[in-house]
Design an enzyme around this catalytic site. Sequence first.
Site, mmCIF file in Angstrom:
data_model
loop_
_atom_site.group_PDB
_atom_site.id
_atom_site.type_symbol
_atom_site.label_atom_id
_atom_site.label_comp_id
_atom_site.label_asym_id
_atom_site.label_seq_id
_atom_site.Cartn_x
_atom_site.Cartn_y
_atom_site.Cartn_z
ATOM 1 N N GLY A 1 -13.489 -4.667 8.789
ATOM 2 C CA GLY A 1 -14.309 -5.800 8.387
ATOM 3 C C GLY A 1 -14.960 -6.398 9.629
ATOM 4 O O GLY A 1 -14.330 -6.494 10.677
ATOM 5 N N TYR B 1 38.304 19.105 26.794
ATOM 6 C CA TYR B 1 38.193 18.079 25.747
ATOM 7 C C TYR B 1 39.279 17.047 25.964
ATOM 8 O O TYR B 1 40.475 17.357 25.951
ATOM 9 C CB TYR B 1 38.341 18.706 24.353
ATOM 10 C CG TYR B 1 38.383 17.655 23.269
ATOM 11 C CD1 TYR B 1 37.339 16.729 23.146
ATOM 12 C CD2 TYR B 1 39.467 17.541 22.404
ATOM 13 C CE1 TYR B 1 37.370 15.738 22.182
ATOM 14 C CE2 TYR B 1 39.505 16.552 21.429
ATOM 15 C CZ TYR B 1 38.461 15.650 21.323
ATOM 16 O OH TYR B 1 38.500 14.663 20.377
ATOM 17 N N TYR C 1 0.720 -7.723 8.490
ATOM 18 C CA TYR C 1 0.690 -6.430 7.819
ATOM 19 C C TYR C 1 1.904 -5.606 8.232
ATOM 20 O O TYR C 1 2.189 -5.492 9.428
ATOM 21 C CB TYR C 1 -0.601 -5.674 8.189
ATOM 22 C CG TYR C 1 -1.838 -6.393 7.692
ATOM 23 C CD1 TYR C 1 -2.469 -5.968 6.539
ATOM 24 C CD2 TYR C 1 -2.320 -7.510 8.346
ATOM 25 C CE1 TYR C 1 -3.572 -6.639 6.048
ATOM 26 C CE2 TYR C 1 -3.423 -8.194 7.866
ATOM 27 C CZ TYR C 1 -4.044 -7.758 6.714
ATOM 28 O OH TYR C 1 -5.128 -8.427 6.229
ATOM 29 N N ARG D 1 -1.657 8.892 3.351
ATOM 30 C CA ARG D 1 -1.934 9.817 4.457
ATOM 31 C C ARG D 1 -0.702 10.142 5.306
ATOM 32 O O ARG D 1 -0.750 11.009 6.170
ATOM 33 C CB ARG D 1 -3.054 9.243 5.336
ATOM 34 C CG ARG D 1 -4.421 9.513 4.743
ATOM 35 C CD ARG D 1 -5.489 9.308 5.776
ATOM 36 N NE ARG D 1 -5.847 7.892 5.900
ATOM 37 C CZ ARG D 1 -6.399 7.365 6.982
ATOM 38 N NH1 ARG D 1 -6.635 8.118 8.046
ATOM 39 N NH2 ARG D 1 -6.720 6.096 7.030
ATOM 40 N N GLY E 1 0.827 -1.211 0.000
ATOM 41 C CA GLY E 1 0.000 0.000 0.000
ATOM 42 C C GLY E 1 0.856 1.254 0.000
ATOM 43 O O GLY E 1 2.015 1.248 0.408
#
Length: 463
Positions: free
Chosen positions: A142, A369, A105, A15, A11
């Site tokens: 679904g 440092y 998925y 969006r 897919g």
Amino acid sequence: STMNIVILAAGQGKRMQSSIPKVLHPLAGKPMLGHVLDAVSLLSDAENIQPCVVIGHGGEAVQQYLLKHYPKTRVALQNEQKGTGHAVIQGLNQEVSEGITLVLYGDVPLIQRQTLKQLLDIASDGVLALLTQHVNNPTGYGRIVRNLNGEVVQIVEEKDADAQVKKITEINTGILACPTQELNHWLAQIEPNNTQGEYYLTDIVSLAANVHTPIRTTTPTFDWETQGVNSRAQLALLERVYQGHLAQDLLDSGVTIVDPARIDIRGSLECEPDVFIDIGCIFEGSVRLNTGVRIGPYCQIKNSTIDAGTQVHAFTHIDGAKIARDAVIGPYARIRPGAQIADQVHIGNFVEVKNADVGKGSKANHLSYIGDATVGEGVNIGAGTITCNYDGANKHRTVIEDGAFIGSDTQLVAPVRVGKNATIGAGTTLTKDAPAQKLTISRTKQASIDWQRPIKNKLMNDQ
Ligand code: UD1
Ligand code: CA
């Protein structure tokens, strides 16, 4: 093994408003697809399974990601997105026509191993196993349609559902497992005669019911396991849900997290009991914190181990370091790859340490440092000290032996060595080795001269 694992990821993910394929967007620091593949790899006979990712939109980027991180994975190209049923057909390995097929998925990232195991156990009895859920708002999903005996007979998509079916609150998560032989048989029969003109994977359910193949359902342990991601807003929400879950596990194992809503773990964070973590911290890669470690607010810690009793104060960055016991680091310290910090070391504000060993009890408390250096035990490094490790072409090492005292604002021009218990005067530029025990100093002589400070020109300033 005789198993098919098909992960649908063709897919577009419109969006997301992104040039990056949806399944490569990270959740907890890892692409969604990586989460799914990791869950699969935890299954018992995972070594023998070759999962297949069905790619389409952005397929090249997905393929590259898989090659790099999951080289065992197969890909199948679905040129046109004709529906989930069509996608599964592309993904099935024709050489493995027996055993079970598991459908997942790529944009449902948080599915857990335990839930997959449940599904596979059911399907191993020759059953069509569906992962379903009861939800308050089933819109868009679904619906699971059951007969009067409570047996599943059909899945009806939202867009094809009448008012009666729309009232059903048991939804199809999309994840399922079933015998591959039957699946192939059913898939050959599905047709795109529905509102969306797609080949619905879900149509296999009525086909199975027609031939009296048993259909059983199971539910995930956690609600969030089956949450799909379609937008950045949904991804951000799921990120928080997942972070909350990770935080809960740590709380349960004896870690104090001041606010479980304000922690981010992008990788694995292993903690012993009585670790304390203040707000706003980010942990990346693999991090281990031993007992009693305290992490102050807004720290970023990556691929590091910190041993018992060490305190890390606010706004400290630690990456690729090993820090021993009872050390004190920060606030505002930066510990970079290759740093090995021994017991009881103090590294203070605005001190950067890179590729350096710092010996037991040594201190660098301010503005320094320390790169490509070996610092012995009990060394004191004054404010503003710098190891000049880089000559523009190569890096060189600085060695500071035990008990040395480095005065403030010293430059150690590497390669250079400071001997045991040596003292370096403040402001020294050390270009040659400093012998043990002695005071070494390089400094222009101090002088005082009669002098008149300039005075502001009044006319000019009035303009
Ligand atoms: C699907 C299910 C629905 C379920 C829902 C759960 C079908 C017909 N419907 O619906 O019952 O409640 O998931 O979220 O299966 N994909 C492809 N190729 C395609 C089509 C889809 O790879 O041709 C992939 C998508 O990238 C996505 C997944 O399959 O990862 C699901 O597709 P999507 O369109 O979101 O399915 P839904 O219509 O939401
Ligand atoms: Ca859809």
